[in-house]
Design an enzyme around this catalytic site. Sequence first.
Site, PDB file in Angstrom:
ATOM      1  N   LYS A  13      -4.043  10.192   3.483  1.00 55.53           N
ATOM      2  CA  LYS A  13      -5.368   9.443   4.546  1.00 55.53           C
ATOM      3  C   LYS A  13      -5.821  10.593   5.052  1.00 55.53           C
ATOM      4  O   LYS A  13      -5.870  11.230   5.367  1.00 55.53           O
ATOM      5  CB  LYS A  13      -4.336   8.734   5.297  1.00 55.53           C
ATOM      6  CG  LYS A  13      -4.635   7.789   6.071  1.00 55.53           C
ATOM      7  CD  LYS A  13      -5.759   6.750   5.692  1.00 55.53           C
ATOM      8  CE  LYS A  13      -5.112   6.157   4.148  1.00 55.53           C
ATOM      9  NZ  LYS A  13      -5.878   5.372   3.938  1.00 55.53           N
ATOM     10  N   ARG A  49      -7.444   0.001  -6.441  1.00 58.34           N
ATOM     11  CA  ARG A  49      -7.795   0.501  -5.873  1.00 58.34           C
ATOM     12  C   ARG A  49      -8.221   2.590  -7.167  1.00 58.34           C
ATOM     13  O   ARG A  49      -6.888   2.421  -7.009  1.00 58.34           O
ATOM     14  CB  ARG A  49      -6.421   1.748  -4.864  1.00 58.34           C
ATOM     15  CG  ARG A  49      -6.019  -0.130  -3.902  1.00 58.34           C
ATOM     16  CD  ARG A  49      -5.717  -0.120  -2.689  1.00 58.34           C
ATOM     17  NE  ARG A  49      -6.468   0.505  -1.922  1.00 58.34           N
ATOM     18  CZ  ARG A  49      -5.296   1.883  -0.974  1.00 58.34           C
ATOM     19  NH1 ARG A  49      -3.971   1.183  -0.546  1.00 58.34           N
ATOM     20  NH2 ARG A  49      -5.567   2.461   0.195  1.00 58.34           N
ATOM     21  N   GLN A  81      -2.140   2.605   9.812  1.00 60.95           N
ATOM     22  CA  GLN A  81      -0.294   2.823   9.701  1.00 60.95           C
ATOM     23  C   GLN A  81       0.128   3.291   9.929  1.00 60.95           C
ATOM     24  O   GLN A  81       1.179   2.941   9.579  1.00 60.95           O
ATOM     25  CB  GLN A  81      -0.656   3.287   8.563  1.00 60.95           C
ATOM     26  CG  GLN A  81      -1.442   2.356   6.859  1.00 60.95           C
ATOM     27  CD  GLN A  81      -2.756   3.009   6.532  1.00 60.95           C
ATOM     28  OE1 GLN A  81      -3.011   3.013   7.752  1.00 60.95           O
ATOM     29  NE2 GLN A  81      -3.311   2.602   5.526  1.00 60.95           N
ATOM     30  N   ARG A 112       0.816  -1.300  -0.084  1.00 61.33           N
ATOM     31  CA  ARG A 112       0.310  -0.007  -0.126  1.00 61.33           C
ATOM     32  C   ARG A 112       0.768   0.853   0.226  1.00 61.33           C
ATOM     33  O   ARG A 112       2.128   1.292  -0.273  1.00 61.33           O
ATOM     34  CB  ARG A 112      -0.591   0.211   1.270  1.00 61.33           C
ATOM     35  CG  ARG A 112      -0.581  -0.952   2.228  1.00 61.33           C
ATOM     36  CD  ARG A 112       0.556   0.066   2.936  1.00 61.33           C
ATOM     37  NE  ARG A 112       0.330   1.111   3.555  1.00 61.33           N
ATOM     38  CZ  ARG A 112       1.270   2.620   3.752  1.00 61.33           C
ATOM     39  NH1 ARG A 112       2.235   2.378   3.552  1.00 61.33           N
ATOM     40  NH2 ARG A 112       0.928   3.652   3.883  1.00 61.33           N
ATOM     41  N   ALA A 152       1.205   5.462  -2.202  1.00 63.25           N
ATOM     42  CA  ALA A 152       1.218   5.051  -3.289  1.00 63.25           C
ATOM     43  C   ALA A 152       2.031   4.986  -4.211  1.00 63.25           C
ATOM     44  O   ALA A 152       1.746   4.831  -5.749  1.00 63.25           O
ATOM     45  CB  ALA A 152       1.028   6.821  -3.642  1.00 63.25           C
ATOM     46  N   ASP A 195      -1.437  11.223  -1.827  1.00 62.42           N
ATOM     47  CA  ASP A 195      -1.773   9.902  -3.099  1.00 62.42           C
ATOM     48  C   ASP A 195      -2.121  10.343  -4.101  1.00 62.42           C
ATOM     49  O   ASP A 195      -2.318   9.653  -4.893  1.00 62.42           O
ATOM     50  CB  ASP A 195      -3.118   8.914  -2.259  1.00 62.42           C
ATOM     51  CG  ASP A 195      -2.526   8.379  -0.837  1.00 62.42           C
ATOM     52  OD1 ASP A 195      -2.347   7.179  -0.970  1.00 62.42           O
ATOM     53  OD2 ASP A 195      -2.377   8.815   0.082  1.00 62.42           O
TER      54      ASP A 195
END
Length: 369
Positions: free
Chosen positions: A260, A94, A208, A53, A55, A249
Amino acid sequence: MHVNGTPYRTVWLGEEPGVVKIIDQRKLPFGFEIEELRSVDDIAMAIRDMHVRGAGCIGATAGYGMYLAALEASVGGDFDAIVRRRADQLIATRPTAVNLRWAVDRQLDAMATAEWEGEKLDFAERCAHDIADEDARSCRSIGEHGLDLIRRLVAEKKEGDTFNVLTHCNAGWLAFVDHGSATAPIYAAHAAGIPIHVWVDETRPRNQGARLTAWELGQEGVPHTVIADNVGGYLMQRGLVDLVITGTDRTTHTGDVANKIGTYLKALAARDNQVPFYVALPSSTFDWEISDGVRDIPIEERGGEEVSHLSGMSAEGEELEVRLTPESSPTANYAFDVTPARLVSGLITERGICEASAHAIQKLFPEKF
Ligand code: MRU
């Protein structure tokens, strides 16, 4: 960066032909496991289910995925049709991180310049390595430019005082191929002997920050403290944050930043407390088409179980998942938000630092306009 002293990337091509290796990030921080991906289906599953995960890491993994697509196509059938179908499959995994589409498109462009199938396969392999290597190089440069910024801010403090950075989620090396975006300046400052300390937002719902950022900072020996997501504003009011650095991202060419969920609130608190709020990104994370990020950046909505449940390690060393909410309570799980450019103090890119504005971004990347 390092895992128990050994250098690793997050994704690479194994020695066995057609095998892509990744660090399975779902297992961290409790276990360190390398996973082998042998098909485009494996790659798509690893991105969708977040074995990888972040970018840059998603982009690089998709780059290797397109090499596996070319390998599959070289065995028989309509090469271009197979590769196109696999490209669409990867792009659909995604929606928010633009590096995914960027990497897949770059692979399609590379293969389009080849004249025969064997050459397409060679170009796809070369392109996958190039995407990964460039990601690592860009993040290293972000570290150097970010270090200049940190040195300037350190000069405003009393000599020897700790320099406190707050970061949200994981824009560390795990979110890229190496070095990270938001963490690259931190690692560079730590290596330069600057007394740096990082406030690590836990980053619910998937944590995360608590699981990944804390782990990788610990592996590099960078002093850090994990905090609950809502603590940042309090720390800023008390003068305990000198700089906020996050990743992104997708950032529009006008400077709106998708990151996020919760990043926007940190930016608001930073503005209210005159704390500089910087966003670090390689140019592969710019969206050159979208102008209004709040309106037009697609925001991923994930399963509600990420909100209703928590996973972690029991005292007996067993991985557990526990329910947090009443069974009958509905949940909503928006994975990203968009911070408008006006709240962003600056963007740290591989070409240098610029204002979060269309004009400044255009000056740094004129060939994109
Ligand atoms: O859902 P994830 O873990 O793929 O989210 C990405 C992130 O970790 C963050 O938004 C990060 O700050 C930007 S990715 C470099």
